[in-house]
Design a protein around this motif. Sequence first.
Motif, PDB file in Angstrom:
ATOM      1  N   GLY A 141       0.470  -0.903   0.239  1.00  0.00           N
ATOM      2  CA  GLY A 141       0.102   0.297  -0.583  1.00  0.00           C
ATOM      3  C   GLY A 141       0.716   1.095  -0.042  1.00  0.00           C
ATOM      4  N   GLY A 195      -2.696  -9.011  -8.346  1.00  0.00           N
ATOM      5  CA  GLY A 195      -1.411  -9.136  -6.898  1.00  0.00           C
ATOM      6  C   GLY A 195       0.024  -8.285  -6.762  1.00  0.00           C
ATOM      7  N   VAL A 234      -0.744  -4.433  -5.515  1.00  0.00           N
ATOM      8  CA  VAL A 234      -1.165  -4.333  -3.450  1.00  0.00           C
ATOM      9  C   VAL A 234       0.600  -3.584  -3.595  1.00  0.00           C
ATOM     10  N   ARG A 235       1.761  -3.413  -3.974  1.00  0.00           N
ATOM     11  CA  ARG A 235       2.702  -3.798  -2.699  1.00  0.00           C
ATOM     12  C   ARG A 235       2.862  -2.089  -4.717  1.00  0.00           C
ATOM     13  N   TYR A 247      -3.185   1.213  -5.568  1.00  0.00           N
ATOM     14  CA  TYR A 247      -3.790   0.914  -4.723  1.00  0.00           C
ATOM     15  C   TYR A 247      -5.050   1.380  -3.616  1.00  0.00           C
ATOM     16  N   GLU A 248      -3.702   1.355  -2.784  1.00  0.00           N
ATOM     17  CA  GLU A 248      -4.663   2.037  -1.493  1.00  0.00           C
ATOM     18  C   GLU A 248      -4.779   3.101  -1.673  1.00  0.00           C
ATOM     19  N   THR A 285     -11.500  -9.594  -5.622  1.00  0.00           N
ATOM     20  CA  THR A 285     -10.258  -9.971  -5.179  1.00  0.00           C
ATOM     21  C   THR A 285      -9.702 -11.033  -4.908  1.00  0.00           C
ATOM     22  N   GLU A 342      -3.320 -12.094  -2.782  1.00  0.00           N
ATOM     23  CA  GLU A 342      -2.305 -11.169  -2.329  1.00  0.00           C
ATOM     24  C   GLU A 342      -3.190 -10.013  -2.105  1.00  0.00           C
ATOM     25  N   MET A 343      -3.890 -10.111  -3.072  1.00  0.00           N
ATOM     26  CA  MET A 343      -4.928  -8.686  -3.339  1.00  0.00           C
ATOM     27  C   MET A 343      -6.237  -8.946  -2.704  1.00  0.00           C
ATOM     28  N   PHE A 355      -4.462  -7.824   0.982  1.00  0.00           N
ATOM     29  CA  PHE A 355      -4.956  -6.363   1.636  1.00  0.00           C
ATOM     30  C   PHE A 355      -6.049  -5.786   1.308  1.00  0.00           C
ATOM     31  N   THR A 356      -6.507  -6.044   0.620  1.00  0.00           N
ATOM     32  CA  THR A 356      -8.281  -5.807   0.421  1.00  0.00           C
ATOM     33  C   THR A 356      -8.950  -5.170   1.999  1.00  0.00           C
ATOM     34  N   TRP A 388      -7.157  -3.404   4.846  1.00  0.00           N
ATOM     35  CA  TRP A 388      -7.274  -1.899   5.009  1.00  0.00           C
ATOM     36  C   TRP A 388      -9.001  -1.800   5.351  1.00  0.00           C
TER      37      TRP A 388
END
Length: 472
Positions: free
Chosen positions: A43, A223, A226-227, A231-232, A261, A266-267, A270-271, A274
């Motif tokens: 993020g 995914g 997210v790095r 996206y965040e 997602t 990973e997506m 992270f979602t 968040w």
Amino acid sequence: MQKLLLTAISLFCCAVLHAQGYEITVKMKDYKQGTLYLGHYMGKSTYLMDSTQIGPNGVAVLKGKEKTPGGIYLVVMPGRQRYFEMLLDKQQTFSMTVDTANLMTGTVYMGSPDNDLFLSYNKFLSAMEPENRELQRLLQQKTKADTAKAVPLQAELFKRINTKREEIVTQHPKALLTSIFKLMKEPEVPQTLPKKADGTADSTFPYRYYKAHYWDNTDLADGRLVRTPIYEGKLQKYFSQLVVPEADSVNAEADRLLAKTRADKEMFKFTLWWLTNTYETSPYMGMDAVFVHLVEKYYVPGDATWLTEEQKNKIIARAYTIAPNLIGQPAPPLVMEDSTGKPVSLYNVKGKYTVLVFWDPTCSHCKTEIPRIDSAYKALWKNQGIAVMGVKTEGTKEEWSAFIHKNKLTGWVHALDAQQKTNYRRLYDVYSTPVIYLLDEKKKIIAKRLGVEQLIGFLQHLDKQTTSNTTR
């Protein structure tokens, strides 16, 4: 320069890809010693993940046995004050020569097509820098003449950047940089407004169109995104600006997004993280209901597979603490006693509204806020049929009684749980003081955790709303 965090949250444990690993050879022109670091985005946050020593020949090798997930990574100079970004994706064995005088555009890559593409784009942006500086100068002047010059210049720069991005997207459809550019792409809203049934222009169309097409170009099964910090930011904009700030609406949007997602671990991870973190810590009243919804739908069934049992249980326990005191729920019953030992029941307190206050006579903040609540009660609320019930949380019974007497807190219903039978701390999530709830006539929770001024304003709003409804 950004400050890199040195520890990662447990939610962000790297996905292990059993493959060749990564090996990045870095040749530094102006360093003959020191520690070189490799970092990554998760993020908007950054984390260090590896380090190595620079040899006397200026060469450092960042090497790992396992391949690292694709995304935007950071090469951090000794001293951790300077860094530059690079891309890591499928090709993770390559070398570079770094010009420390110009970290971004002066670096030369060997064996990394992704970074060659990234470098060419950064050089394109660098060539536009004189025009961008002129644009910033014009915008800072804030005169009509300068603004008139700035508008077409800004439009021209945006057009050239978008054209360059579209060129990369077309020519390199599977590149990480293409996914990043598509993530950044904004919906293009038609300029012509459709007509409503009465023949007038539909002024809500731009918002509805923009929201409906917001995620069109984002691959929510990628995914690698997210790095990146992008996206965040896109999540934040969507939920803060486009989603109605009401728990049911947020829940529906969160579920819809999370479903898309699930194709990428990973997506999804992270979602969900968040959304969980955002709504557990939201400053807006009532949004804790979203946190409870997420926990009940995703954590309780075990969808957060990356968590340990201890981590998962802590999150679930927190949700179960909040669940009984969500806005719209009946207030949990409280049967306590007054200063004389007589029973006092919350549901027997009569009032158009009830202000329920958990407070501590030894708490410095309470010593300021409780008299302010009493002033509002005597000046405003008492004549409106609003009751106040105060519950002692800490301090001795003598300190409590002395504070009530000294500050003349008359007209209140005062209660304490001398026998510790009610479990009010868990039921009302009372772990600091003062904590204020507002209940309606039937003791349904309609507001909570308000300051005194907010509470006064909220009650005035309710009064106006009631008056408006009765005059229709």
